[in-house]
Design an enzyme around this catalytic site. Structure first.
Site, PDB file in Angstrom:
ATOM      1  N   HIS A  80       0.820  -1.110   0.229  1.00  0.00           N
ATOM      2  CA  HIS A  80      -0.198  -0.053   0.000  1.00  0.00           C
ATOM      3  C   HIS A  80       0.855   1.147  -0.117  1.00  0.00           C
ATOM      4  O   HIS A  80       0.256   2.390  -0.339  1.00  0.00           O
ATOM      5  CB  HIS A  80      -0.955   0.106   0.932  1.00  0.00           C
ATOM      6  CG  HIS A  80      -0.417   0.421   2.368  1.00  0.00           C
ATOM      7  ND1 HIS A  80      -0.095  -0.699   3.452  1.00  0.00           N
ATOM      8  CD2 HIS A  80      -0.098   1.452   3.143  1.00  0.00           C
ATOM      9  CE1 HIS A  80       0.383  -0.081   4.613  1.00  0.00           C
ATOM     10  NE2 HIS A  80       0.049   1.118   4.290  1.00  0.00           N
ATOM     11  N   ASP A 125       0.096  -7.411   1.686  1.00  0.00           N
ATOM     12  CA  ASP A 125       0.414  -6.047   1.612  1.00  0.00           C
ATOM     13  C   ASP A 125       2.096  -6.124   1.707  1.00  0.00           C
ATOM     14  O   ASP A 125       2.510  -5.986   2.807  1.00  0.00           O
ATOM     15  CB  ASP A 125      -0.320  -5.495   2.754  1.00  0.00           C
ATOM     16  CG  ASP A 125       0.074  -3.954   2.757  1.00  0.00           C
ATOM     17  OD1 ASP A 125       0.663  -3.680   1.801  1.00  0.00           O
ATOM     18  OD2 ASP A 125      -0.224  -3.267   3.688  1.00  0.00           O
ATOM     19  N   GLN A 213       0.391   5.368  11.575  1.00  0.00           N
ATOM     20  CA  GLN A 213       0.677   5.993  10.185  1.00  0.00           C
ATOM     21  C   GLN A 213       1.809   6.681  10.131  1.00  0.00           C
ATOM     22  O   GLN A 213       2.560   7.200  11.092  1.00  0.00           O
ATOM     23  CB  GLN A 213      -0.456   7.378   9.876  1.00  0.00           C
ATOM     24  CG  GLN A 213      -1.861   6.733   9.588  1.00  0.00           C
ATOM     25  CD  GLN A 213      -2.726   5.948  10.331  1.00  0.00           C
ATOM     26  OE1 GLN A 213      -2.595   6.335  11.721  1.00  0.00           O
ATOM     27  NE2 GLN A 213      -3.393   5.063  10.034  1.00  0.00           N
ATOM     28  N   GLY A 214       2.513   6.421   8.847  1.00  0.00           N
ATOM     29  CA  GLY A 214       3.864   6.659   8.713  1.00  0.00           C
ATOM     30  C   GLY A 214       4.936   5.615   8.745  1.00  0.00           C
ATOM     31  O   GLY A 214       5.939   5.662   8.505  1.00  0.00           O
ATOM     32  N   ASP A 215       4.404   4.646   9.670  1.00  0.00           N
ATOM     33  CA  ASP A 215       5.407   3.598   9.941  1.00  0.00           C
ATOM     34  C   ASP A 215       5.105   2.315   8.781  1.00  0.00           C
ATOM     35  O   ASP A 215       5.827   1.402   8.791  1.00  0.00           O
ATOM     36  CB  ASP A 215       5.015   2.855  11.224  1.00  0.00           C
ATOM     37  CG  ASP A 215       5.564   3.619  12.542  1.00  0.00           C
ATOM     38  OD1 ASP A 215       6.447   4.106  12.179  1.00  0.00           O
ATOM     39  OD2 ASP A 215       4.856   3.778  13.468  1.00  0.00           O
ATOM     40  N   SER A 216       4.223   2.277   7.870  1.00  0.00           N
ATOM     41  CA  SER A 216       3.818   1.362   7.005  1.00  0.00           C
ATOM     42  C   SER A 216       5.113   0.975   6.253  1.00  0.00           C
ATOM     43  O   SER A 216       6.009   1.730   5.957  1.00  0.00           O
ATOM     44  CB  SER A 216       3.107   1.789   6.039  1.00  0.00           C
ATOM     45  OG  SER A 216       1.643   2.287   6.443  1.00  0.00           O
TER      46      SER A 216
END
Length: 260
Positions: A80, A125, A213-216
Site C-alpha cells: 500500500h 500487503d 501512520q507513517g510506519d507502513s
C-alpha cells in the site's frame, strides 16, 4: 466490521489520495502518526532499517514509509506504500536517525517496484523495491520462514520514524516492543478484516504501544528475523485494537524470488 487505517503518511496531493482510495477500506487521518509509546532507537544498532521518503509527503523531510534492507539492493516494504507510485518519487535512506539531518547516512533512488499482484483481495500487503545504488557493506535482515511465529506469544520490536502522538520527538528513529497476539485474538478484534493466513498482529490489550501512520512498510522483528511488515490497524495504540502486520513467512517464496 472495523474500518482499516493503512499506516501510511497522509499527503495532501491527488496522487496520494489515489493510493488511499486503492487501499481497500483505508481512511485518511489528520497526519502522519508513527511509533506510539516507544523509545529512541539508533540505526547503528539496526542498520537494515530503511526510511522510504517520497516527494509527495507533506513532511519537509519527505518522511513517508519504512522498509527493511534484505539484500544490498533490495528493500521489503508494504504494497500500500508503493501502489500507484512511480520510481522517481522515492528515495531510500539508510543510517539516518534524525531525518532533518540531511548529511547523515546513505541515500539511493529506486529503479524498480514490485508488489504482490494479489494485493487488494485481502492481505498480500508486501512489496520489494530495487535500489539504484546498492547499500554495499550494510548488514541485512533475513526473512522469517517459521509459519508458527505469529502464534508464539514472543515479544517483537517494530521500528519507524516520525510524529508519535506526543510520546516522542518527530522525524526521529523510534522502536517499541509489542507481544505477538495470535490469530484468535486478532480475529476477535477485527473480524473478517483480519486475514489469519497472511497476517499477524501485535500489541497490548490495554493499548498504549503500537506502530501507526507513517510506519507502513517498516520491520516487525523477532529473534533477528523479519517476521512482519507494518500494514494497518484501527486507530493507533487503542485498547482492543492491535497493530496488524503482513506475515513474512506466508510470502517467503514470492519475496525471495524478487530478492534473488
Amino acid at each position: 466490521m472495523s474500518s482499516k487505517r493503512m499506516r501510511l503518511a497522509l499527503a495532501a496531493t491527488a496522487a496520494t489520495a489515489a493510493v488511499f482510495a486503492g487501499a481497500g477500506s483505508a481512511q485518511a487521518v489528520d497526519g502522519p502518526l508513527p511509533i506510539v509509546g516507544g523509545e529512541i532507537a539508533h540505526t547503528s544498532d539496526t542498520p537494515w532499517a530503511i526510511q522510504m521518503s517520497n516527494t509527495n509527503s507533506p513532511d519537509p523531510t519527505g518522511e513517508y514509509c519504512g522498509g527493511t534492507l534484505v539484500a544490498a539492493n533490495k528493500v521489503v516494504t508494504a504494497a500500500h506504500c508503493v501502489e500507484g507510485t512511480s520510481t522517481g518519487e522515492w528515495t531510500a535512506i539508510q543510517g539516518r536517525d534524525v531525518l532533518s539531518d540531511a548529511t547523515g547516512g546513505k541515500e539511493s533512488k529506486i529503479s524498480d517496484i514490485w508488489y504482490d499482484p494479489d494485493y487488494g483481495s485481502g492481505a498480500h500487503d508486501v512489496a520489494v523495491v530495487t535500489l539504484t545504488t546498492p547499500f554495499d557493506g550494510v548488514p541485512t535482515l533475513p526473512l522469517n520462514q517459521d509459519t508458527g511465529a505469529g502464534e508464539s506469544g514472543a515479544t517483537a520490536t517494530v521500528y519507524g520514524w516520525g510524529d508519535t502522538e506526543g510520546t516522542g520527538p518527530a522525524n526521529t528513529f523510534q522502536k517499541v516492543d509489542v507481544p505477538l497476539m495470535g490469530d484468535e485474538a486478532c480475529s476477535s478484534a477485527y473480524g473478517s478484516d483480519y486475514v489469519g493466513a497472511g497476517e499477524v498482529c501485535a500489541g497490548y490489550p490495554d493499548g498504549g504501544k503500537d506502530s501507526c501512520q507513517g510506519d507502513s512498510g517498516g520491520p516487525l522483528v523477532v529473534g533477528g528475523k523479519l517476521v512482519g511488515v507494518v500494514s494497518w490497524g484501527q486507530g493507533c495504540a487503542d485498547a482492543g485494537n492491535p497493530g496488524v502486520y503482513s506475515e513474512v513467512s506466508t510470502y517467503y517464496d514470492e519475496l525471495s524470488a524478487q530478492i534473488g
